[in-house]
Structure formats: structure tokens, C-alpha cells
Motif scaffolding. Structure first.
Motif, PDB file in Angstrom:
ATOM      1  N   ARG A  85      -6.291  -3.117  35.731  1.00  0.00           N
ATOM      2  CA  ARG A  85      -7.308  -3.634  34.810  1.00  0.00           C
ATOM      3  C   ARG A  85      -8.535  -4.001  35.621  1.00  0.00           C
ATOM      4  O   ARG A  85      -8.455  -4.234  36.830  1.00  0.00           O
ATOM      5  N   ARG A  86      -9.684  -4.038  34.964  1.00  0.00           N
ATOM      6  CA  ARG A  86     -10.948  -4.371  35.608  1.00  0.00           C
ATOM      7  C   ARG A  86     -11.418  -5.731  35.130  1.00  0.00           C
ATOM      8  O   ARG A  86     -11.324  -6.061  33.943  1.00  0.00           O
ATOM      9  N   VAL A  87     -11.942  -6.513  36.087  1.00  0.00           N
ATOM     10  CA  VAL A  87     -12.402  -7.864  35.792  1.00  0.00           C
ATOM     11  C   VAL A  87     -13.813  -8.025  36.339  1.00  0.00           C
ATOM     12  O   VAL A  87     -14.070  -7.701  37.508  1.00  0.00           O
ATOM     13  N   PRO A  88     -14.763  -8.518  35.559  1.00  0.00           N
ATOM     14  CA  PRO A  88     -16.113  -8.749  36.075  1.00  0.00           C
ATOM     15  C   PRO A  88     -16.123  -9.865  37.121  1.00  0.00           C
ATOM     16  O   PRO A  88     -15.427 -10.874  36.971  1.00  0.00           O
ATOM     17  N   ILE A  89     -16.905  -9.670  38.164  1.00  0.00           N
ATOM     18  CA  ILE A  89     -17.022 -10.679  39.242  1.00  0.00           C
ATOM     19  C   ILE A  89     -18.475 -10.820  39.646  1.00  0.00           C
ATOM     20  O   ILE A  89     -19.335  -9.993  39.297  1.00  0.00           O
ATOM     21  N   THR A  90     -18.758 -11.881  40.406  1.00  0.00           N
ATOM     22  CA  THR A  90     -20.026 -11.994  41.112  1.00  0.00           C
ATOM     23  C   THR A  90     -19.694 -12.300  42.564  1.00  0.00           C
ATOM     24  O   THR A  90     -18.823 -13.129  42.842  1.00  0.00           O
ATOM     25  N   ALA A  91     -20.345 -11.610  43.486  1.00  0.00           N
ATOM     26  CA  ALA A  91     -20.048 -11.768  44.915  1.00  0.00           C
ATOM     27  C   ALA A  91     -21.269 -12.342  45.636  1.00  0.00           C
ATOM     28  O   ALA A  91     -22.200 -12.857  45.008  1.00  0.00           O
ATOM     29  N   THR A 143     -23.487 -15.501  44.580  1.00  0.00           N
ATOM     30  CA  THR A 143     -22.775 -16.564  45.281  1.00  0.00           C
ATOM     31  C   THR A 143     -23.229 -16.681  46.738  1.00  0.00           C
ATOM     32  O   THR A 143     -24.030 -15.885  47.228  1.00  0.00           O
ATOM     33  N   HIS A 144     -22.637 -17.661  47.435  1.00  0.00           N
ATOM     34  CA  HIS A 144     -22.922 -17.840  48.850  1.00  0.00           C
ATOM     35  C   HIS A 144     -21.907 -17.105  49.720  1.00  0.00           C
ATOM     36  O   HIS A 144     -21.797 -17.382  50.915  1.00  0.00           O
ATOM     37  N   GLY A 145     -21.155 -16.171  49.173  1.00  0.00           N
ATOM     38  CA  GLY A 145     -20.228 -15.367  49.957  1.00  0.00           C
ATOM     39  C   GLY A 145     -18.852 -15.219  49.364  1.00  0.00           C
ATOM     40  O   GLY A 145     -18.130 -14.277  49.666  1.00  0.00           O
ATOM     41  N   CYS A 146     -18.426 -16.148  48.520  1.00  0.00           N
ATOM     42  CA  CYS A 146     -17.123 -16.031  47.865  1.00  0.00           C
ATOM     43  C   CYS A 146     -17.205 -15.068  46.692  1.00  0.00           C
ATOM     44  O   CYS A 146     -18.285 -14.647  46.289  1.00  0.00           O
ATOM     45  N   VAL A 147     -16.042 -14.750  46.138  1.00  0.00           N
ATOM     46  CA  VAL A 147     -15.977 -13.923  44.934  1.00  0.00           C
ATOM     47  C   VAL A 147     -15.708 -14.852  43.754  1.00  0.00           C
ATOM     48  O   VAL A 147     -14.721 -15.596  43.743  1.00  0.00           O
ATOM     49  N   GLY A 148     -16.599 -14.836  42.776  1.00  0.00           N
ATOM     50  CA  GLY A 148     -16.500 -15.736  41.648  1.00  0.00           C
ATOM     51  C   GLY A 148     -15.979 -15.059  40.397  1.00  0.00           C
ATOM     52  O   GLY A 148     -16.359 -13.936  40.072  1.00  0.00           O
TER      53      GLY A 148
END
Length: 312
Positions: A182-188, A255-260
């Protein structure tokens, strides 16, 4: 929370192989970052260790017999993900001349082809960590026994395969497990604070972690608790709940480097599913995570990895 101050500067005996049940010499333990010592801007690691060199070390005059001060990263009876290395750390650095003696006292019994190597851990001195990993990810269901000298024995099992691939260009994470995906939206990580590229392995997780930007050189950009925090690197990279993902997930890297992950279902579902040893691969980013920055073992090719053994 997001971690990774992406600097441009920062940036394994005789190998054993067999396709049947085998007994392997081994050693190594993972460095785990404190649950409240990471954060959106954790520092990047250095380049992967070049290993111990080509020369065969001479036997120690007084081989270590009991391996006093050795610590294994996996607990007895634990179930781990397919990417988990067996890692042994020591209370003192092991000199190059003693490392072959140590390897002969560290053994793994498993139906696997594997090898092990000495790693410069981000938070330890050279010679304080040695890891064992298979040639490819562990096969689900594999039973493993580990013995370190006369004093430490561990038995663990490899669970189902769970691999998450984070594509920072598309802003989506693809989760593959038990034949489904499955695909999940993220912000990196935003430009200049890029999320580490490469393969990372989950070391632990916590329901909430306090993250303070001042500890990683980002002034007072953030200081708060973040929830459903899955720990990926010793420098502080997490995959966790981030309110910014509610708006920017699937669209932008902020983000500042993490995956949100979004605050609602996505973050909690991922947290509930993941176990230590599960794999998180980041693609489309820039600098590759260092081998000793958490469990970065899979970022070395097989020949490089085998060369890290003191018995090579």
C-alpha cells in the motif's frame, strides 16, 4: 521527529558462506539513540568504515576467553524483522590484533549464508562493535542462535517481511508485507535538511519522543513531543507523526530530516505494524546514511561487507 542535518562533509574473517545450516563466528551491538535525544535536525553520520585493512592481524598473546563486557543487541526469544543485524558491542575497544580471536568466540547457528564485519559505530570507538548480517535479508521464519564466548546465548526468530520504501521525490511511502502493498503519503526533509538516503533498519520505537531542535543546531525551531516515533538512526532520524504531514504529505518535503506521517490513522497504523529489524529504504535523496549510524549495514555491497572481518 525529523532528523538529519545534511552536511556535505560527513559522509568489513574469512567470509563464511554455505547454503545449509551453519555455525558462524560473530560479534556486534547497535548504538541506540536516546528516546529524547534526537530531533528534527539530528547531525548526519560520517562515511562508512573502510574496515580493518588487507593485512591479516597477528594472534593476540592472550586471547579473550570469556568476552567480558560483550553485549548483544537482540534479546532472548525476540522476534525481529528481516533486516536486523546481530550486533555485539564491547565495553572497551578491541585492538586489531585481538579481533580474530574475538570472532572465533562469537558464533551464530542459522540456515543462512552470511558474514560479519567490524564497524565504526557513530557513538563508540573503533573496535567496539562488530555485526553479522546475511548476504540478503533474513528469510521469514528463520530460527537463529547466537553465542558470545561462554557467557551469552540468545535465540531469536525472524518474523514476517516488512519493507517500507520512502520516495522523497514523489512524497509517498510504499509498504510491502505478506504479499501485499500500500502507498502512504509522507513529507520528508526539506532542501538543505534532506532525509538520509539508503537503507535503514528500525532499532526501536516509542509512543512519544521529546524532540528539541537546539540539540541539533536548529536554534528554537521546535521543542515538543512527537508521537508514534519509529527510530531509524543513531543521529536521530525517526519516522513519526508530524502535523505538517496533514497538509504537506504527498505534496512537499518540509521537515528537518525525519519522515513525517499524518497525525491520524497513517502514523498510528505504521507504528502498530512495525517491529525492530524492519527495513526502511529511502530513495531519491542525497547523502547515504553511514554504516555505523544505527543499523546501516545494508548500505555496503556483499564483497565490501565480507572484507570487514578480521579473518578475511
Amino acid at each position: 521527529m525529523t532528523t538529519g542535518l545534511r552536511g556535505r562533509r560527513g559522509r568489513l574473517a574469512r567470509a563464511w558462506s554455505a547454503a545449509a545450516v551453519c555455525v558462524l563466528a560473530l560479534a556486534g551491538c547497535s548504538a541506540q539513540a536516546s528516546a529524547d535525544g534526537g530531533g528534527e535536525g539530528a547531525e548526519p553520520g560520517g562515511r562508512p568504515s573502510a574496515g580493518t585493512g588487507k593485512a591479516r592481524p597477528k594472534p593476540s598473546a592472550a586471547p579473550l576467553k570469556s568476552l567480558t563486557g560483550a553485549h548483544v543487541n537482540i534479546t532472548d526469544g525476540q522476534t525481529v524483522g528481516v533486516g536486523m543485524p546481530i550486533s555485539v558491542t564491547f565495553d572497551r575497544p578491541i585492538p586489531v590484533a585481538e579481533r580474530a580471536d574475538v570472532e572465533r568466540q562469537l558464533k551464530v547457528t542459522a540456515d543462512v549464508e552470511g558474514s560479519w564485519g567490524w564497524i565504526k559505530d557513530r557513538n563508540l570507538a573503533d573496535g567496539q562493535r562488530v555485526d553479522f548480517r546475511p548476504r540478503t535479508y533474513w528469510k521469514p521464519g528463520t530460527a537463529v542462535a547466537v553465542r558470545a564466548g561462554a557467557g551469552i546465548t540468545r535465540h531469536f526468530t525472524v518474523g514476517r517481511s516488512f519493507v517500507a520504501t520512502v520516495d522523497v521525490r514523489t512524497h509517498f511511502m510504499t509498504l510491502e508485507t505478506a504479499g501485499s502493498s500500500r502507498r502512504v503519503p509522507i513529507t520528508a526533509g526539506a532542501p538543505g535538511m534532506d532525509t538520509w538516503n539508503g537503507t535503514m533498519v528500525v532499532s526501536d520505537k516509542a509512543y512519544k519522543v521529546f524532540m528539541d531542535s537546539r540539540s541539533v543546531g536548529y536554534a528554537d525551531a521546535y521543542a515538543d513531543y512527537y508521537y508514534y516515533a519509529v527510530h531509524l538512526t543513531a543521529s536521530g532520524t525517526y519516522l513519526h507523526q508530524n502535523p505538517k504531514a496533514n497538509v504537506h504529505g504527498g505534496r512537499r518535503n518540509v521537515t528537518h530530516g525525519c519522515v513525517g506521517l499524518a497525525t491520524g490513522g497513517p502514523a498510528k497504523r505504521f507504528f502498530d505494524e512495525v517491529v525492530p529489524g524492519d527495513v526502511v529504504k529511502v530513495v531519491g535523496s542525497r547523502d547515504t546514511v553511514a554504516v555505523g549510524n544505527g543499523y546501516g549495514d545494508w548500505n555496503l555491497g556483499w564483497d565490501q561487507w565480507r572484507a570487514a572481518s578480521a579473518l578475511a
